[in-house]
Design an enzyme around this catalytic site. Structure first.
Site, PDB file in Angstrom:
ATOM      1  N   TYR A 118       0.892  -1.223   0.030  1.00  0.00           N
ATOM      2  CA  TYR A 118      -0.326   0.177  -0.296  1.00  0.00           C
ATOM      3  C   TYR A 118       1.045   1.006  -0.131  1.00  0.00           C
ATOM      4  O   TYR A 118       0.130   2.002   0.148  1.00  0.00           O
ATOM      5  CB  TYR A 118      -1.057  -0.026   0.879  1.00  0.00           C
ATOM      6  CG  TYR A 118      -1.732  -0.915   1.144  1.00  0.00           C
ATOM      7  CD1 TYR A 118      -1.694  -2.030   1.253  1.00  0.00           C
ATOM      8  CD2 TYR A 118      -3.273  -0.449   0.824  1.00  0.00           C
ATOM      9  CE1 TYR A 118      -2.648  -3.825   0.741  1.00  0.00           C
ATOM     10  CE2 TYR A 118      -4.131  -1.936   0.621  1.00  0.00           C
ATOM     11  CZ  TYR A 118      -3.957  -2.985   1.240  1.00  0.00           C
ATOM     12  OH  TYR A 118      -5.402  -4.249   1.010  1.00  0.00           O
TER      13      TYR A 118
ATOM     14  N   LYS B 221       5.132 -14.559   4.838  1.00  0.00           N
ATOM     15  CA  LYS B 221       5.174 -15.628   3.742  1.00  0.00           C
ATOM     16  C   LYS B 221       6.379 -14.888   3.059  1.00  0.00           C
ATOM     17  O   LYS B 221       7.128 -15.027   2.044  1.00  0.00           O
ATOM     18  CB  LYS B 221       4.228 -14.889   2.207  1.00  0.00           C
ATOM     19  CG  LYS B 221       4.288 -15.596   0.624  1.00  0.00           C
ATOM     20  CD  LYS B 221       3.869 -17.035   1.271  1.00  0.00           C
ATOM     21  CE  LYS B 221       4.307 -17.844  -0.301  1.00  0.00           C
ATOM     22  NZ  LYS B 221       3.093 -19.121  -0.287  1.00  0.00           N
TER      23      LYS B 221
ATOM     24  N   ASP C 180      -0.749 -18.697   2.944  1.00  0.00           N
ATOM     25  CA  ASP C 180      -1.649 -19.756   2.017  1.00  0.00           C
ATOM     26  C   ASP C 180      -2.537 -20.702   2.625  1.00  0.00           C
ATOM     27  O   ASP C 180      -3.247 -21.052   2.924  1.00  0.00           O
ATOM     28  CB  ASP C 180      -0.749 -19.879   0.971  1.00  0.00           C
ATOM     29  CG  ASP C 180       0.418 -20.457   1.096  1.00  0.00           C
ATOM     30  OD1 ASP C 180       0.985 -20.932   2.372  1.00  0.00           O
ATOM     31  OD2 ASP C 180       0.622 -20.903   0.194  1.00  0.00           O
TER      32      ASP C 180
ATOM     33  N   ASP D  39      -5.554  -6.915   4.589  1.00  0.00           N
ATOM     34  CA  ASP D  39      -6.640  -7.132   4.465  1.00  0.00           C
ATOM     35  C   ASP D  39      -7.885  -8.241   3.903  1.00  0.00           C
ATOM     36  O   ASP D  39      -8.859  -8.168   3.521  1.00  0.00           O
ATOM     37  CB  ASP D  39      -6.597  -5.884   2.618  1.00  0.00           C
ATOM     38  CG  ASP D  39      -7.428  -5.530   1.940  1.00  0.00           C
ATOM     39  OD1 ASP D  39      -8.441  -5.394   2.593  1.00  0.00           O
ATOM     40  OD2 ASP D  39      -7.359  -5.111   1.065  1.00  0.00           O
TER      41      ASP D  39
END
Ligand code: ATP
Length: 349
Positions: A134, A181, A214, A238
Site C-alpha cells: 500500500y 510469506k 496460504d 486486507d
C-alpha cells in the site's frame, strides 16, 4: 446490572458519513449511540466521491484538522473515484493520521446462519495499516513492465506486533499467530517475522506461532475456531479480513478500528456497496459494532456493552434482520429493534 455512566460527560467526535450505503449505516450507528445515553457532539464532515472530484483532492485539510482536534472519528465508507488517479481515501487518511493499527474483531453472532454454525468463532485481526504494497510506489520500468514496491520497516512491524500482543495480554487472550510469506519474500516478510518474534519474546504467557498466508487461509476455512489474535502485514490483513468476515456472516457484520498513538477512526470493514445504496436494506451492524468499539475507546465501556448486547439480542431473535444475513427487514427496522433492545442504563449523576 449495567454499570452507571456520567450524564455530565460529553464527547466530541468527527463524523464522516461517506457515500454509497455510508450515510444510511452511519446515521443508524449515531441513533444507536444516542439511545445508549452517551452524549457526543459530532463534527460532521462531508467526504465522498462527488466532493473529491469537485475539490480535486482526496482528503480535504479540514477533515484532517477535525480529527486532529477531536482525536476520534466514526467513518462510513468513501468511494475513491476510479478516474483521476486519486489514491485511496482510506489509505490517505491512515497515513495522514498515522493510524497504524487496523483492528477487526470477527465473532460469531447468534442467529446468523453461516456454514460455521457449529463452531464459536472469536478472533481479532491486527493488520498493519501504513505500508507494505500500500506504499503506492509503482513504476512502469518500460512499456508493459511494472514494478510495485512492498515496503516493510522495523518501526511499523514492531509497533503493530506490540499492539497485537499488548491487546492480547490486556484482554486475556491466549494466542497470537503471525501470518506471512517469508518463504518467498525472505527479506520483507522475514523482517516482519523477526519483529514479531522479538515482541513475542516479551510476552511469554502468550502462545505465539507463525503461519504462511496460504496455509493460514486454508486453516481459517477448515478450523476457524483455533484462531485467537491474528497479526498481519497490510495486504494479507486486507484479504484475510474479508475471508474471516465471510465465516461469520459477511461484510455487513464486521466492525473495525484504525488506531494511532493519538487518534482513532472507527469504520466497518465493508465498502460503499453501490449495488444496495439508497435501497434502505444495508446492514448497519458493522457500523454499530464499530461505534461500540469507539465507545470503549472513549471509556464508555458500560454503554458499549449495552449496545453490543442489544445487537446480539436482535440477532438471537431473528425477526428484524437485514437480507444479507437471511432476514427481510430494512436498515431502519433493524436499527429500531436494536434501540428497543437496549437495556435501561443506570445513570450516575
Ligand atoms: P471496497 O473496494 O470499497 O472495499 P467492495 O466493492 O470490495 O468495496 P463492498 O462495497 O464492501 O465491497 O461490497 C461487497 C458486497 O458486500 C456487495 O455485494 C455489498 O452489497 C455487500 N455488502 C457490503 N456491506 C454491506 C452491508 N453493510 N450490508 C449489506 N450488504 C453489504
Amino acid at each position: 446490572m449495567p454499570r452507571g455512566y456520567n450524564v455530565l460527560v460529553s464527547h466530541r467526535a468527527t463524523l464522516i458519513p461517506g457515500d454509497g450505503i455510508g450515510p444510511e449505516v452511519t446515521s443508524a450507528a449515531v441513533r444507536a449511540i444516542e439511545a445508549t445515553g452517551v452524549h457526543i457532539e459530532w463534527e460532521r464532515c462531508e467526504l465522498n466521491e462527488e466532493v473529491i472530484l469537485r475539490r480535486n483532492e482526496v482528503l480535504p485539510p479540514e477533515i484532517i484538522a477535525s480529527i486532529l482536534h477531536t482525536k476520534v472519528g466514526l467513518k462510513g465508507p468513501v468511494t475513491t473515484p476510479i478516474a483521476g488517479g486519486f489514491p485511496s481515501v482510506n489509505v490517505a487518511l491512515r497515513k495522514a493520521l498515522d493510524l497504524y493499527a487496523n483492528v477487526r474483531p470477527v465473532r460469531t453472532l447468534p442467529g446468523v446462519r453461516t456454514r460455521y454454525n457449529d463452531v464459536e468463532i472469536d478472533m481479532v485481526i491486527f493488520r498493519e495499516n501504513t505500508e507494505d504494497l500500500y506504499s503506492g510506489l509503482e513504476h512502469e520500468v518500460v512499456r508493459d513492465v511494472v514494478t510495485s514496491l512492498k515496503v516493510i520497516t522495523r518501526v511499523a512491524s514492531i509497533r503493530i506486533a506490540e499492539a497485537a500482543f499488548s491487546f492480547a495480554a490486556e484482554t486475556g487472550r491466549k494466542k497470537v499467530a503471525a501470518i506471512h510469506k517469508a518463504n518467498i519474500m525472505k527479506l520483507a516478510d522475514g523482517l516482519f517475522l523477526r519483529c514479531c518474534r522479538e515482541v513475542a519474546a516479551r510476552y511469554p504467557q502468550i502462545e505465539y506461532r507463525e503461519l504462511i498466508v496460504d496455509n493460514a487461509s486454508m486453516q481459517l476455512v477448515i478450523r476457524p475456531e483455533q484462531f485467537d489474535v491474528l497479526l498481519l502485514p497490510n495486504l494479507y490483513g486486507d484479504i484475510v479480513s474479508d475471508l474471516a468476515a465471510g465465516l461469520v456472516g459477511g461484510l455487513g457484520v464486521v466492525p473495525g478500528a484504525n488506531l494511532g498513538e493519538k487518534h482513532a477512526v472507527f469504520e466497518a470493514v465493508h465498502g460503499s456497496a453501490p449495488d444496495i445504496a439508497g435501497k434502505g436494506v444495508a446492514n448497519p451492524t458493522a457500523m454499530m459494532l464499530s461505534a461500540a468499539m469507539m465507545l470503549v475507546h472513549l471509556r464508555e465501556q458500560a454503554a458499549a456493552n449495552r449496545l453490543r448486547s442489544a445487537v446480539e439480542k436482535v440477532y438471537a431473535d431473528r425477526r428484524h434482520l437485514t437480507p444479507d444475513v437471511g432476514g427481510t427487514a430494512g436498515t431502519r427496522e433493524f436499527t429500531d429493534a436494536v434501540i428497543a433492545a437496549l437495556s435501561p442504563a443506570t445513570v450516575a449523576v
